[in-house]
Write a protein that holds these residues in place. Sequence first.
Motif, PDB file in Angstrom:
ATOM      1  N   LEU A  95      36.065  48.855  68.653  1.00  0.00           N
ATOM      2  CA  LEU A  95      36.423  47.824  68.994  1.00  0.00           C
ATOM      3  C   LEU A  95      36.181  46.823  70.231  1.00  0.00           C
ATOM      4  CD1 LEU A  95      40.142  49.410  70.191  1.00  0.00           C
ATOM      5  CD2 LEU A  95      39.389  47.951  68.017  1.00  0.00           C
ATOM      6  N   LYS A  96      35.002  46.982  70.685  1.00  0.00           N
ATOM      7  CA  LYS A  96      34.067  46.768  71.301  1.00  0.00           C
ATOM      8  C   LYS A  96      33.444  44.902  70.449  1.00  0.00           C
ATOM      9  CE  LYS A  96      30.853  47.251  74.392  1.00  0.00           C
ATOM     10  NZ  LYS A  96      29.793  48.036  75.816  1.00  0.00           N
ATOM     11  N   LYS A 102      41.831  41.065  73.693  1.00  0.00           N
ATOM     12  CA  LYS A 102      41.903  42.033  72.984  1.00  0.00           C
ATOM     13  C   LYS A 102      42.095  41.764  71.232  1.00  0.00           C
ATOM     14  CE  LYS A 102      45.877  45.077  73.904  1.00  0.00           C
ATOM     15  NZ  LYS A 102      47.046  45.653  74.190  1.00  0.00           N
ATOM     16  N   TYR A 124      45.281  53.876  71.102  1.00  0.00           N
ATOM     17  CA  TYR A 124      44.345  52.646  72.329  1.00  0.00           C
ATOM     18  C   TYR A 124      44.816  51.230  71.689  1.00  0.00           C
ATOM     19  CZ  TYR A 124      42.592  57.182  71.217  1.00  0.00           C
ATOM     20  OH  TYR A 124      41.700  58.024  70.652  1.00  0.00           O
ATOM     21  N   ASP A 126      45.989  50.055  74.179  1.00  0.00           N
ATOM     22  CA  ASP A 126      45.083  49.626  75.400  1.00  0.00           C
ATOM     23  C   ASP A 126      44.489  48.521  75.749  1.00  0.00           C
ATOM     24  OD1 ASP A 126      47.608  50.280  77.106  1.00  0.00           O
ATOM     25  OD2 ASP A 126      46.160  51.611  78.716  1.00  0.00           O
ATOM     26  N   TYR A 127      43.345  48.427  74.504  1.00  0.00           N
ATOM     27  CA  TYR A 127      42.455  48.302  74.241  1.00  0.00           C
ATOM     28  C   TYR A 127      42.498  47.275  72.675  1.00  0.00           C
ATOM     29  CZ  TYR A 127      40.859  52.275  77.256  1.00  0.00           C
ATOM     30  OH  TYR A 127      40.601  52.428  78.149  1.00  0.00           O
ATOM     31  N   CYS A 128      43.164  47.280  71.691  1.00  0.00           N
ATOM     32  CA  CYS A 128      43.962  46.659  71.044  1.00  0.00           C
ATOM     33  C   CYS A 128      45.320  46.797  70.407  1.00  0.00           C
ATOM     34  CB  CYS A 128      42.925  47.352  69.510  1.00  0.00           C
ATOM     35  SG  CYS A 128      43.516  48.581  68.853  1.00  0.00           S
ATOM     36  N   LEU A 233      33.632  52.114  72.587  1.00  0.00           N
ATOM     37  CA  LEU A 233      34.705  51.891  73.844  1.00  0.00           C
ATOM     38  C   LEU A 233      33.826  53.050  74.595  1.00  0.00           C
ATOM     39  CD1 LEU A 233      38.285  51.683  73.400  1.00  0.00           C
ATOM     40  CD2 LEU A 233      36.817  49.815  73.434  1.00  0.00           C
ATOM     41  N   GLN A 234      33.716  52.590  75.940  1.00  0.00           N
ATOM     42  CA  GLN A 234      33.444  53.555  76.897  1.00  0.00           C
ATOM     43  C   GLN A 234      33.826  55.370  76.943  1.00  0.00           C
ATOM     44  OE1 GLN A 234      32.879  52.506  81.307  1.00  0.00           O
ATOM     45  NE2 GLN A 234      33.212  54.831  82.244  1.00  0.00           N
ATOM     46  N   CYS A 236      34.610  56.950  74.489  1.00  0.00           N
ATOM     47  CA  CYS A 236      34.283  57.728  73.235  1.00  0.00           C
ATOM     48  C   CYS A 236      34.151  58.701  73.398  1.00  0.00           C
ATOM     49  CB  CYS A 236      33.778  56.703  71.946  1.00  0.00           C
ATOM     50  SG  CYS A 236      33.334  57.488  70.923  1.00  0.00           S
TER      51      CYS A 236
ATOM     52  N   ASP B 126      37.460  56.137  85.036  1.00  0.00           N
ATOM     53  CA  ASP B 126      38.914  55.045  84.896  1.00  0.00           C
ATOM     54  C   ASP B 126      40.439  56.271  85.386  1.00  0.00           C
ATOM     55  OD1 ASP B 126      38.219  52.654  84.547  1.00  0.00           O
ATOM     56  OD2 ASP B 126      38.686  52.190  82.511  1.00  0.00           O
ATOM     57  N   ILE B 235      44.986  58.376  75.186  1.00  0.00           N
ATOM     58  CA  ILE B 235      43.607  58.479  74.468  1.00  0.00           C
ATOM     59  C   ILE B 235      42.820  59.492  73.972  1.00  0.00           C
ATOM     60  CG2 ILE B 235      43.090  56.400  75.809  1.00  0.00           C
ATOM     61  CD1 ILE B 235      40.828  57.526  77.511  1.00  0.00           C
TER      62      ILE B 235
END
Lengths: 389, 389
Positions: A95-96, A102, A124, A126-128, A233-234, A236, B126, B235
């Motif tokens: 995703l990054k 987004k 996820y 919030d991320y995608c 992502l962080q 992961c 987070d 998550i």
Amino acid sequence: MEAAKLPYDRSYNFSAGPATLPTEVLEQARDEMMNFQKSGQSVMEMSHRSKVYVDIFTRAQNSLRQLLSIPDNYDILFLQGGATMMFAGVPLNLLKTGKEGKPTVDYIITGDWSKKAADEAKMYSDYCNVNIVVDSKQGADYKTIPDQSTWKLTPGAAYIHYATNETIRGVCFNTLPTFPEDAVVVCDMSSDFLSRPIDVSKFGVIYAGAQKNAGPAGATIVIIRKDLLGRQLQICPSALNFKKQADKASMLNTPSTYPVYICGLYFDWILKHGGLPWIYQQDQEKAKLLYQTIADSKGYYELFVTDPKVQSMMNVPLRVFAGGEQNKENMTPHELKFVAEAAKLGLVNLKGYRDLGGIRVSMYNALTLDGIKMLCEFMKQFQAQNPPL
Amino acid sequence: MEAAKLPYDRSYNFSAGPATLPTEVLEQARDEMMNFQKSGQSVMEMSHRSKVYVDIFTRAQNSLRQLLSIPDNYDILFLQGGATMMFAGVPLNLLKTGKEGKPTVDYIITGDWSKKAADEAKMYSDYCNVNIVVDSKQGADYKTIPDQSTWKLTPGAAYIHYATNETIRGVCFNTLPTFPEDAVVVCDMSSDFLSRPIDVSKFGVIYAGAQKNAGPAGATIVIIRKDLLGRQLQICPSALNFKKQADKASMLNTPSTYPVYICGLYFDWILKHGGLPWIYQQDQEKAKLLYQTIADSKGYYELFVTDPKVQSMMNVPLRVFAGGEQNKENMTPHELKFVAEAAKLGLVNLKGYRDLGGIRVSMYNALTLDGIKMLCEFMKQFQAQNPPL
């Protein structure tokens, strides 16, 4: 009909996974169990960092690279957790993208497994944004794959995800869909992995749980184009982080050492017999025999997937209605009898998936042509002896 | 000195993990490889949902429950990914405590593994604050465990994490630390799992990769108090979600079927011989012999951990300096010779952890007393024949 006489009194195993393994692979594993090639140790006992084990691991990777002609710009990872873990691993690792905003990810849903993959990606959110390109449950009950002209692909999606073969309902992409040139195509190949030659360069990521077509449960194969590494992502988990694992040759942590060894034996078994062209020819022949037997039954055996374009070579769910009431597991009296009588002859694990009922024939790479021949013979005889009620 | 004469020409294997397994377990696995108890299948080929396999899986859980006297209010999960996956799994599953504000989690660092666990938790900054209760690298170079009076526990922490035994440097909590009554204690027991009786009710979560003391790599054991289920973050990957896995009896997805089977055989092997009291007595005897041999060497063999209170029964790193320069892997000439000569006698995998150099003796449950006796005999002879340079 005589019961099958197989070496070691083994059954023909039509399980959807974990599934049958080549007898030669099991024999080698048995013979090497107490002391692998004079190492003084079982493979299960080896330090994953010892030379003797690293050689086993590397050989498995090299054999897989040779089998699938995997280009040098792809890494091969042996991870853990199966396809279900990778359903999370895919968004967590891709995703990054470095682009603003987004990202959107595209999911093609053609059955229960690709649906699960999409649902996992939605965790996820919030991320995608998860875009459903097509969902063939609507209107088609997962029985076919809608024409590509109806799909809604997202330009610039972080990736497009699909599953080549749906284990439960037996719908399969027999040819690669057409995707935009720059698309990052991610594919769950768990249930038709190594069943035919493919062009790996068309994919960004291919993943597969080994336990259907390539080995035992516990080994999960990820083939990833190297330029896609580093998009995680962080959040992961490190053990699931493709970049960290690739940097450590899949040994950031202790891999599933014994299942990977068995996968290596399986890869070498395919190579020894002629590689994927051989397997593909075998798998086609097996499928042709079974589908012909069903066609010849004039409706006694009913296919779930009737469109030949998307019929699977691997998993064939079918029904024998022929009157009578279904039990709470969606099995008709004839189906219960079919499964029981087949088992007596050494044809086992033919019961259908619990939600779908009926019968399911899974005929992965290691299931022999003789097994399918015997099943087809049994099917003909069963039909003759068990007319509709 | 004569080379060891072991069944099947097997070596005494001092690997830190994956590690030696009981010969009887491997024999049974070999004998059942082609056809498990007339099932017609290898365990590797069984559908994880078939009765024959579910019985194997359930039996392994029941045997483990019996061995550790696990109370009924704890679930036993067999997952995948090893302790490294659980380093993420712990925060991902325990942070939704229902209390206001960002939770704090307490980490006790006594070596490389508990440090890695804390670092992994920091990836979820987070979602939580990571408080380092104590870090024994500072001032102690991980050679001992600072007195509890110096620890900084957080009142109301979501959980307290520690590792009982540090595989690399051999520092061990030989007794359970004192924690507040209502603390949720989470413990990585990978490297001393099943080595002694413990009071499970003192813990919220115990986890262990099987590949040291309980089976092969690929099976990961999680023992969790049931009231802690359901605290996962959104998550958390489903395959790593303790609640979802507990609800499905560890079969949300295909478990690592064969490694779990081997774990079950290992559990039964311990039970057959007398359970944890027997193992504990064996492990103590092995450790006593080795530590005595080192003490008798009058400094020829130097321990990394000299404080008896925290010395490990499982992993004992030691050095033989005795002059000469260390190579780039931190091995002295005497150490290189020690490892090579031991290997010729069938005493293998004695090389120390790569960052630490020297020698490491790992003597997990399945390493026999005879193995340690022979090692100690070799150590004495080596010392006699190889005076300091």
